[in-house]
Design a protein around this motif. Structure first.
Motif, short mmCIF file in Angstrom:
data_model
loop_
_atom_site.label_atom_id
_atom_site.label_comp_id
_atom_site.label_asym_id
_atom_site.label_seq_id
_atom_site.Cartn_x
_atom_site.Cartn_y
_atom_site.Cartn_z
N ALA A 24 -37.81 76.81 75.44
CA ALA A 24 -36.62 77.20 76.22
C ALA A 24 -36.98 78.22 77.28
CB ALA A 24 -35.54 77.73 75.29
N SER A 50 -35.25 69.37 71.83
CA SER A 50 -35.45 70.30 70.71
C SER A 50 -36.31 71.45 71.18
CB SER A 50 -36.18 69.62 69.56
OG SER A 50 -35.29 68.90 68.80
N THR A 51 -35.84 72.66 70.96
CA THR A 51 -36.66 73.78 71.40
C THR A 51 -37.45 74.35 70.25
OG1 THR A 51 -34.81 75.27 71.07
CG2 THR A 51 -35.13 74.43 73.28
N SER A 52 -38.69 74.73 70.55
CA SER A 52 -39.55 75.42 69.60
C SER A 52 -40.20 76.56 70.35
CB SER A 52 -40.64 74.51 69.05
OG SER A 52 -40.09 73.35 68.54
N GLN A 53 -40.98 77.35 69.57
CA GLN A 53 -41.63 78.45 70.27
C GLN A 53 -42.94 78.06 70.91
OE1 GLN A 53 -42.18 82.01 68.02
NE2 GLN A 53 -40.82 83.15 69.34
N LEU C 194 -37.20 80.48 64.17
CA LEU C 194 -37.76 81.10 65.36
C LEU C 194 -38.96 80.31 65.87
CD1 LEU C 194 -36.96 84.29 66.08
CD2 LEU C 194 -39.35 84.61 65.65
N VAL C 195 -39.85 79.96 64.96
CA VAL C 195 -41.12 79.37 65.37
C VAL C 195 -41.02 77.86 65.50
CG1 VAL C 195 -43.54 79.13 64.79
CG2 VAL C 195 -42.38 81.27 64.34
N ILE C 196 -40.42 77.23 64.48
CA ILE C 196 -40.36 75.77 64.51
C ILE C 196 -39.24 75.29 65.42
CG2 ILE C 196 -40.00 73.69 63.13
CD1 ILE C 196 -41.13 75.12 60.78
N GLY C 197 -38.16 76.06 65.42
CA GLY C 197 -37.04 75.66 66.25
C GLY C 197 -35.96 74.94 65.49
N LYS C 203 -33.41 80.73 65.83
CA LYS C 203 -33.55 80.06 67.12
C LYS C 203 -32.77 80.81 68.19
CE LYS C 203 -33.21 75.49 69.07
NZ LYS C 203 -32.96 74.08 68.74
#
Ligand SMILES: Nc1ncnc2c1ncn2[C@@H]1O[C@H](COP(=O)(O)OP(=O)(O)OP(=O)(O)O)[C@@H](O)[C@H]1O
Ligand SMILES: Nc1ncnc2c1ncn2[C@@H]1O[C@H](COP(=O)(O)OP(=O)(O)OP(=O)(O)O)[C@@H](O)[C@H]1O
Ligand SMILES: [Mg+2]
Ligand SMILES: [Mg+2]
Lengths: 300, 263, 255, 251, 263
Positions: A24, A50-53, C194-197, C203
């Motif tokens: 994002a 789909s957002t991830s880090q 947070l990490v996987i989403g 998130k």
């Protein structure tokens, strides 16, 4: 993978659900815009974002066909490919503006820092979001180009959101930041010393959309539909900056007033192959890789 | 020295309210040896815990040396009925005895001697290095007694301290306690179930009723201070006193139906 | 009355601290906003549907993961703990598996379960399971030897001993295990998001972070913390009821 | 228990599991699940070199520092809170609040106060390790046998003596449990602390391998973490056997 | 029924090796009431724990019903010396007594009746709903006795079961135990420190030496089976038996110096 959903080729014209793993950030504005404008649905692609880090989640998900496509920076993909992961670029993602001093990312220092040019970074600590990746290789390239000793730069890993505070608190001497943190640091009086995305190569391709070899082999039709939709989205984004500034406030937490002042990246429709080669050479030079992967297998 | 006035103690909680002590008044002079007898569950332990300042009274007052008790008075020692649980399982026997002495200004040698002597006096000279849980019940109880003896308290409260030892050891310990008492002029409150013991040891026997507990009778033991197991116990005066305590207790007990309702 | 206010006094003091620190210059208010700005952001969050969806998502993942971890931890702990041979044989394996960080398992989790709730759930269960297990194992050891001998000599069978002897002894330890696991599970839920989403508060936090929305980020963190506080109130309350016999609670009830 | 039997118990199950892993992963072409053989090969290559000095050792030192600090803090605070019901009621909500904050969001805050150096990483380790120790200490202190407490009171055992000979000893089985929990939590947080603002360290290296798609190397790092856990818990057991001799002797 | 042959038990660990039982051989017939006396620390508790199959013997053999003991034999009940710790603090008094009955095929009503009767028999009819730690020491001990009585065991081992109760209650409990024994023809091994009690209760008294423990003497109590507190105790036969036990024990004890080394 053994638990991957079966890959059935799509018939032309048939509507399919696809999932794309993105981060994002400003860079992926085109795909959000494209979705909004119907560039995907018009091609029978029912798009879910789909957002991830980062890559830790996106790459395995793409390899497993949980996501059909993913967004990743070029160096990561080079790394993955060279380790034998079957990733393949399908569309350009985001590119540097190519304008030194006016790019969407760069190395900044505190306003009163003695560091004037990239060459001065030698011997100093520089924060990058991920070590052994695109941030530090391009920064080293800038240092080298400016006549400094790139091996003397001390890189430290720090997340982008933490960089402004670390820089201001004097925890690091310099930081490689991207928007919106570039604007944020500059607002606080920081000074840009290097546009490391713009310096190593003209119009550097920073990140691309990718998929897995399997998907390409099994579903050519889907890939080409996605590529077309992406092309249209990129073109639209590149020519409608105001739309971009609006859409980023919807999927990120960037406030409208900040969004209005950001330096936007460029979104060319094609991957700049030469710049990918440059990044590969930098990666080899910095010993991220033993040898460059065959770019033919990686590039679209 | 020790004044108990209209003491009343009610336990309540967990769905149960018990009047452990109804109205208790008695006095112990400094250096006096008072034994307390009373039926099981009549509040003897509760009384000792109140005197020791470990339990707040519901009503009434307890004074030690003229001062109302709010916490444990200085120079007090207690031998608890739950002797096993009153020993520190992580300390060896000698350390258990030595622990309360740490506050006393004693040289290490002196302290060690006191500990050894006290443990030898209760017949445990060869178990100094054992952990309490390596000892038999009677041995544990003797460690608790040794701890109190080594402490050389001004006031000593003992709650059935010989319950777990055999007859012969018991007799020896009785003499030990009387010796210590006479030497140090300790003020003693000694709870026991053994009526012979109460008479043999005490200068005065306080008999408690069953609850709501009050003092049933007090009996001055007019035997000479010099006592010994064979002589004293065969003394006709001893038998008379003993018989009086028995009859008192039996009389108080009569209306209750223990053992008559079943089997 | 004072007892009523006591739990709040700590939180109030902490809140005051949060409000004051940014003004002392120790840190810039830009990066650690004073409490009233965080509260403002929190107010805004309350008005967003996405926030409530995220909160519910987080709660669901958290509670599911916690329930699985506690159930498995208790059962495995009691069984392994009551069979000395089993315990000795598994000890080294347990010690090997415990320090493996969930973050290292992220690719594996994504590989197995994609980026949905299940992947996060895997991390949550993996991390919090050990917390319960270790506590329960210790609790099983704590059985009083005299009580154990009593149960044995009266011919209580293995199951009866577990039900009437081992379990009550273990319970105080298990409760601590649940309290530890509750926080770890919450942490892993948020971290996974947070990490996987995976959708949820984590998130949202990641979004706020990457967008530079500092106050909003802290507001979301505060929500996470408050979930932890509520979880503790609930466990403490349950504990007071099931452990009324325990020495730690006798005094308080009698007073 | 004979040495032989003990060895069999320690190595039995792990050997079986490793053998199973070896067999089932043997033909694996799945990139993220490489065969054990290649992981072991990577292990030797990766960890038997300068990495021990450059990455593993500094991490272990930070872990040791953080763990020790957490012990002091957890036991100290735990005793205070355990002894005073009022204090417990007052501070528990705050502690619970802090406890629920995930390290990934806590780290940026710690960076604000402690910078990005070793101190921050040590604090991250502390921030996780302290809770199991604290909670267990509080509960251990609250569960002191009332008869023993009375004994201390009656004999005037107060202050430091009481703390040392009653409170700490009586809570020690539970404190040890907390410390055991904290050990593995500490290793995990050592890794997490190095995911942020780091340029070296065991955790950093593992995460780096993960990001660089060096999957066998990454798994070898995970293996090392597990082995580290076994090793440290072995040391821990030695200490525990001394400290809790009285406890285990009874049982 | 119960055969103890060359039993030897050595405790070792934590820097201490104790030969608790040296060489012990004796026999208890089915339905027999045997009392055991011996000095504190001589290994009585150890013996009971070995018979109950709770502790492995170092050498020798114990057979119950002809079968060597490896775990607790079925139909066995034990009243432990550490009565307090043998009660489950999380169960109320009635539940503590009812717990061992769960295996018995009894209706709820029947079970409840047994529990109530047993508790009433020991004088605790009004403490059913209390937790054990809300009771006095003597009351706790009576709960433990009630639990054993309600269980109606075939073999009952009692380890100083009346140590914590007053004289009157003790007498009542003695009669209760004898009644139960006679009704159910239980095989009884009863450890006590009270020599009068040993003679009053048992058909045979086994006297143990101090360690290394062996059987000092066995004494058949040739008093009629019908006994009562006043009559039996004033019987001249009783006095003679009692005197014999006393002298035996004193003789065995003589060389030891308890209480002579200090104060
Ligand atoms: N902690 C407690 N909570 C509630 N009730 C209690 C508690 N301790 C004692 N009691 C009750 O108070 C009464 C007196 O108990 P106490 O222990 O003082 O008796 P006692 O005279 O010492 O008896 P014993 O000779 O059997 O030891 C009993 O009915 C008991 O049930
Ligand atoms: N768990 C143990 N570990 C080591 N030694 C023990 C243990 N239990 C008992 N002993 C030792 O064994 C001996 C006999 O103990 P036991 O408890 O059988 O004596 P007892 O006859 O029951 O004494 P008492 O009448 O005082 O209860 C004692 O010397 C004691 O120290
Ligand atoms: Mg009592
Ligand atoms: Mg015994």
């Amino acid at each position: 993978g053994n638990s991957a959903p079966p890959q059935t080729p799509t018939a032309p014209g048939q509507t399919v659900d696809i999932k794309v793993g993105v981060i994002a950030i400003v860079d992926v504005a085109p795909i959000y815009l494209g979705k909004e404008k119907g560039f995907f649905s018009s091609r029978g692609l029912n798009l879910t974002l789909s957002t991830s880090q980062g890559g830790a989640a996106i790459v395995p998900a793409v390899m497993q066909n949980q996501y059909q496509f993913g967004f990743s920076n070029v160096t990561s993909l080079l790394l993955a490919r060279s380790r034998g992961i079957g990733v393949k670029m399908v569309s350009n993602g985001v590119a540097s503006t190519g304008v030194v001093g006016k790019d969407f990312g760069g190395v900044v220092v505190k306003g009163d820092s003695p560091i004037r040019t990239a060459a001065d970074l030698a011997g100093k600590s520089v924060a990058v979001n991920t070590l052994k990746n695109i941030g530090d290789t391009t920064t080293r390239a800038s240092v080298r180009k400016a006549g400094g000793n790139p091996d003397a730069v001390k890189f430290t890993e720090l997340a982008f959101p933490d960089m402004p505070a670390a820089l201001q608190g004097g925890r690091v001497d310099a930081a490689f930041v991207v928007e919106p943190f570039l604007t944020a640091t500059l607002d606080q009086g920081a000074r840009l010393v290097s546009s490391n995305y713009a310096e190593p190569a003209p119009d550097l391709t920073v990140a691309t959309y990718f998929t897995s070899d399997q998907t390409i082999a099994a579903n050519k039709d889907l890939v080409s539909r996605f590529q077309e939709a992406m092309k249209e989205s990129l073109r639209y984004a590149d020519t409608h900056p105001d739309e971009v500034r609006r859409i980023i406030t919807t999927y990120t937490s960037i406030k409208a007033d900040v969004a209005a002042r950001l330096t936007l990246p460029r979104w060319p429709t094609e991957v700049n192959r030469a710049s990918v080669q440059t990044l590969a050479d930098l990666a080899v030079g910095d010993k991220l890789l033993d040898k460059a992967p065959d770019l033919g297998t990686l590039l679209p | 020295m020790l004044d108990v006035k209209h003491l009343r103690k009610v336990y309540s909680g967990h769905g149960r309210t018990v009047e452990a002590i109804g109205d208790l008044t008695f006095h112990v002079a400094a250096g006096e040896f008072v034994t307390v007898v009373g039926p099981s569950g009549c509040g003897k332990t509760t009384l000792l815990r109140c005197i020791a300042g470990l339990l707040p009274a519901t009503a009434g007052e307890i004074r030690v040396d003229g001062r109302p008790v709010s916490g444990p008075p200085p120079g007090l020692a207690v031998v608890f009925q739950e002797y096993g649980r009153s020993l520190f399982p992580w300390l060896r026997v000698a350390d258990n005895v030595a622990l309360p002495l740490r506050r006393r200004k004693l040289s290490t040698v002196e302290r060690r001697k006191r500990v050894h002597d006290a443990l030898a006096a209760v017949g445990l000279h060869d178990s100094l290095e054992a952990f309490p849980w390596q000892l038999s019940g009677g041995m544990q109880q003797r460690v608790a007694i040794a701890r109190a003896v080594a402490y050389e308290p001004r006031v000593l409260l003992m709650d059935e301290p010989f319950a777990a030892v055999d007859a012969q050891t018991r007799a020896d310990l009785e003499d030990l306690v009387r010796d210590v008492w006479r030497q140090l002029r300790i003020t003693m409150v000694f709870v026991t179930h053994d009526i012979d013991e109460a008479v043999y040891l005490g200068q005065r026997v306080v008999m408690l009723s069953r609850s709501p507990t009050h003092v049933l009778d007090e009996l001055t033991v007019d035997l000479p201070d010099e006592r010994d197991q064979l002589g004293t116990r065969s003394d006709p005066g001893f038998s008379k006193l003993r018989a009086r305590v028995y009859s008192q207790i039996r009389a108080a007990k009569a209306p209750v139906d223990l053992g008559k309702t079943a089997s | 009355m004072i007892r009523r206010l006591l739990p709040l006094s700590g939180l109030l003091a902490f809140a005051l601290l949060l409000e004051v620190v940014p003004y002392t210059g120790v840190v810039s208010a830009v990066y650690l906003p004073p409490l009233h700005r965080i509260a403002g952001a929190l107010g805004q969050e309350f008005g967003r549907d996405a926030f409530w969806t995220a909160l519910l998502d987080t709660l669901r993942t958290w509670l599911t993961g916690l329930a699985i971890a506690v159930g498995a931890g208790v059962v495995v702990g009691v069984v392994v703990g009551s069979v000395p041979l089993l315990r000795a044989a598994t000890a080294s394996t347990v010690e090997f598996l415990r320090p493996i960080p969930s973050v290292a398992l992220i690719p594996l989790a994504v590989l197995l379960y994609g980026t949905g709730r299940t992947a996060t759930l895997l991390l949550v269960v993996y991390a919090s399971f050990w917390q319960v297990l270790v506590q329960v194992l210790q609790g099983v050891t704590d059985v009083d030897p005299v009580a154990r001998d009593t149960a044995r000599s009266y011919g209580l069978g293995r199951l009866a001993r577990i039900r009437w002897l081992v379990w009550p002894t273990t319970l105080p330890y298990a409760v601590t295990g649940v309290r530890l696991a509750a926080a770890v599970a919450l942490i892993l839920t948020v971290t996974g998001e947070l990490v996987i989403g995976t959708p949820g508060l984590g998130k949202e936090i990641a979004l706020a972070q990457s967008g530079g929305a500092v106050a909003q980020m802290y507001a979301l963190i505060v929500v996470t913390g408050l979930v932890g506080v509520v979880a503790n109130v609930v466990t403490r309350d349950a504990e007071k009821r099931v452990l009324a016999w325990h020495p730690a609670f006798r005094k308080e009830a009698a007073a | 228990m004979t040495i032989l039997r003990r060895t069999a118990l320690v190595f039995g199950l792990p050997s079986v599991l490793f053998a199973a892993w070896w067999v089932f992963s043997a033909g694996s072409v799945d990139f993220y699940r490489p065969p054990l053989s290649s992981i072991l090969a990577a292990f030797a290559e990766t960890w038997f070199g300068s990495r021990i000095r450059d990455d593993v050792l500094p991490s272990l030192l930070r872990l040791a520092a953080g763990y020790s600090l957490a012990l002091v803090l957890g036991i100290g605070l735990g005793v205070l809170i355990g002894l005073s019901p009022r204090l417990r009621i007052a501070v528990e909500p705050v502690l619970e609040f802090l406890r629920a904050i995930p390290p990934p969001v806590l780290v940026p805050i710690l960076i604000l106060f402690a910078g990005i150096g070793d101190l921050m990483k040590v604090l991250v380790v502390v921030s996780g390790c302290v809770w199991p120790i604290l909670l267990n200490t509080v509960e251990g202190v609250r569960a002191i046998d009332p008869v023993l407490a009375d004994t201390c009171k009656a004999y005037g055992i107060r202050g430091a003596d009481r703390l040392r000979h009653l409170v700490l000893r009586s809570a020690s089985p539970q404190i040890v449990t907390g410390a055991r929990q904290a050990l593995s939590v500490g290793i995990i947080l050592m890794v997490i602390s190095e995911m942020f603002a780091a340029s070296s360290g065991l955790g950093f290296t593992v995460v780096q391998f993960q990001r660089g798609f060096q999957i066998p190397e990454m798994w070898s790092g995970v293996l090392l973490l597990g082995l580290l856990g076994v090793l440290l818990s072995g040391l821990f057991r030695l200490v525990e056997r001394r400290v809790l001799a009285w406890y285990h002797g009874q049982r």
